[in-house]
Motif scaffolding. Structure first.
Motif: not given
Length: 96
Positions: A1-2, A21, A25-27, A43, A46, A48
Motif C-alpha cells: 500500500i502506498e 490503518y 489490506r487495502r489503501a 492512492v 493498492d 498488498l
C-alpha cells in the motif's frame, strides 16, 4: 500500500501527523491527518498481498534501502487502537 496527500505541506515547519490503518489490506483502510485535519489521499499502490512477516528492519516511509525519509521526527507513538477523528483533532491541538 502506498498513499500520498494531494496537498503539499510547507517544508522547514513542524506538523503533527497521524496515520491510521484498519488492517483491511487495502489503501482505503489508510487515513492520514495533518495538524488535526483529515488529508485527502491519492492512492499510488493498492496491491498488498502475502504476509507482512519478514526479516527487514522497520523503516519509515520506505521498505527498502533506497531513497527513504529525509526529515526530522520529534516523537513517534504506536497505539494499540485507532483514534477517532475527534481524538486526533484534540491531540493535535494539545501537542503543540
Amino acid at each position: 500500500i502506498e498513499v500520498r496527500t494531494r496537498d503539499r505541506w510547507p517544508t522547514n515547519a513542524w506538523h503533527h501527523v497521524v496515520a491510521t490503518y484498519d488492517g483491511s489490506r487495502r489503501a482505503a483502510g489508510v487515513s492520514l491527518f495533518v495538524d488535526g485535519r483529515s488529508a485527502e489521499l491519492e492512492v499510488m499502490n493498492d496491491s498488498l498481498t502475502g504476509t507482512i512477516t519478514n526479516e527487514e528492519p522497520w523503516r519509515i516511509a520506505r521498505r527498502d534501502e533506497g531513497l527513504g525519509f529525509y526529515g526530522s521526527l520529534d516523537e513517534l507513538r504506536l497505539l494499540p487502537r485507532r483514534l477517532s477523528d475527534v481524538e486526533i483533532a484534540a491531540w493535535s491541538r494539545g501537542e503543540r
